[in-house]
Scaffold this active site. Sequence first.
Site: not given
Length: 362
Positions: A103, A171, A195
């Site tokens: 990511w 993030d 999530k």
Amino acid sequence: MADRIHNFSAGPARLPAEVIDEARDGLLSLADTGIGILEHTHRGLPYRSVYEETVADVRDIGGISDDYEVLFLSGGASSQFHMVPMNFLDADSVADYVITGPWSKKALAEAKAVGRVHVAASTETTGFSTLPQAYNVSVNSAYLHYTSNDTICGTQFFDVPQVGEIQLVCDACSDLFSRTLDVSRFAVLYASAQKNLGPAGVTLVIVRRDLIERGRTDLPSMLQYRSHAQASSAFNTPPVFSIYVVGLMLKWIRRIGGLPALEERNRVKAETLYHCLDSSYLFSSPVEPQCRSMMNVIFSAGDKQLDSQFVSAAEKEGLIGLAGHRSAGGMRASIYNGMTLSGVQRLTEFINWFESSNAGEF
Ligand SMILES: *Cc1c(COP(=O)(O)O)cnc(C)c1O
């Protein structure tokens, strides 16, 4: 049948049953309006009160001051990969990136398309099994970007990187609102909802107001935080249902005792699972103990065939979503806010059973 299923998917992921029940009611009629949440105009009072309450709950539960704007944006965390540098990286500065997995590499690649970037630390040579000890930051750093929880490699920062006065951009897609956090340490925090916070389709972005004001003005409006802040996250038609469910999730978090209680629940779930893996002779976690994620638990038998046998046998027992990310292999159990301790205990029982039923082969 439905009761037997424990969903360990990395996202979209399991949500608390009470939240789903409330969302179902809201589909038919939002409060007592007689119109469902999907059918209300985003300009009307019923939706505006859902939005305002949700923002107020984000602030209250997250301990977020008025120095910050709370935005609900579309385009996923992936859109923040370019929005952050577009707004805050100018020709005179460099953006520092901490690389701890796929990511953060994606975030770096997107920023590279916008301006000058620099890798301040990377754990790639360890196979992303650990986190950096030190950072080499640029002199004219616009910000340092890092991924607080790597959803694929299963590492998590338990402390904020120590980089002095440099603005931190995080993030926090797979751990925001899963634990307590001192938001005042950050310039920008973002997380898509699917999530820990609700359904896909909306991204929570928490940005310091003074930065929004200083941000670039020569961008298309949709790409400026300013436009979304001025329009209270309704610059274009917002994902009303997703925001509504995030609101229900926040009320659930408050009911169970807020972030401290939630963090404790999440810690117990993770400890239960890691303890089982550490006591296993068949399975192990590749991640260094001090950086093991409380959200995504990575493990493997070190043998592709056994791993895939495990995943399919688990599926037959109603434990689904356990295959590792397609780039990583092995197993991954995602145990976000919506996963229960009893679901995790079902998994540890199954791990023990699988191990003993394979005992003859070792
Ligand atoms: C899931 C995830 C993303 C991407 O989120 P999208 O909503 O699919 O854009 C980014 N970063 C991390 C750490 C993630 O877990």
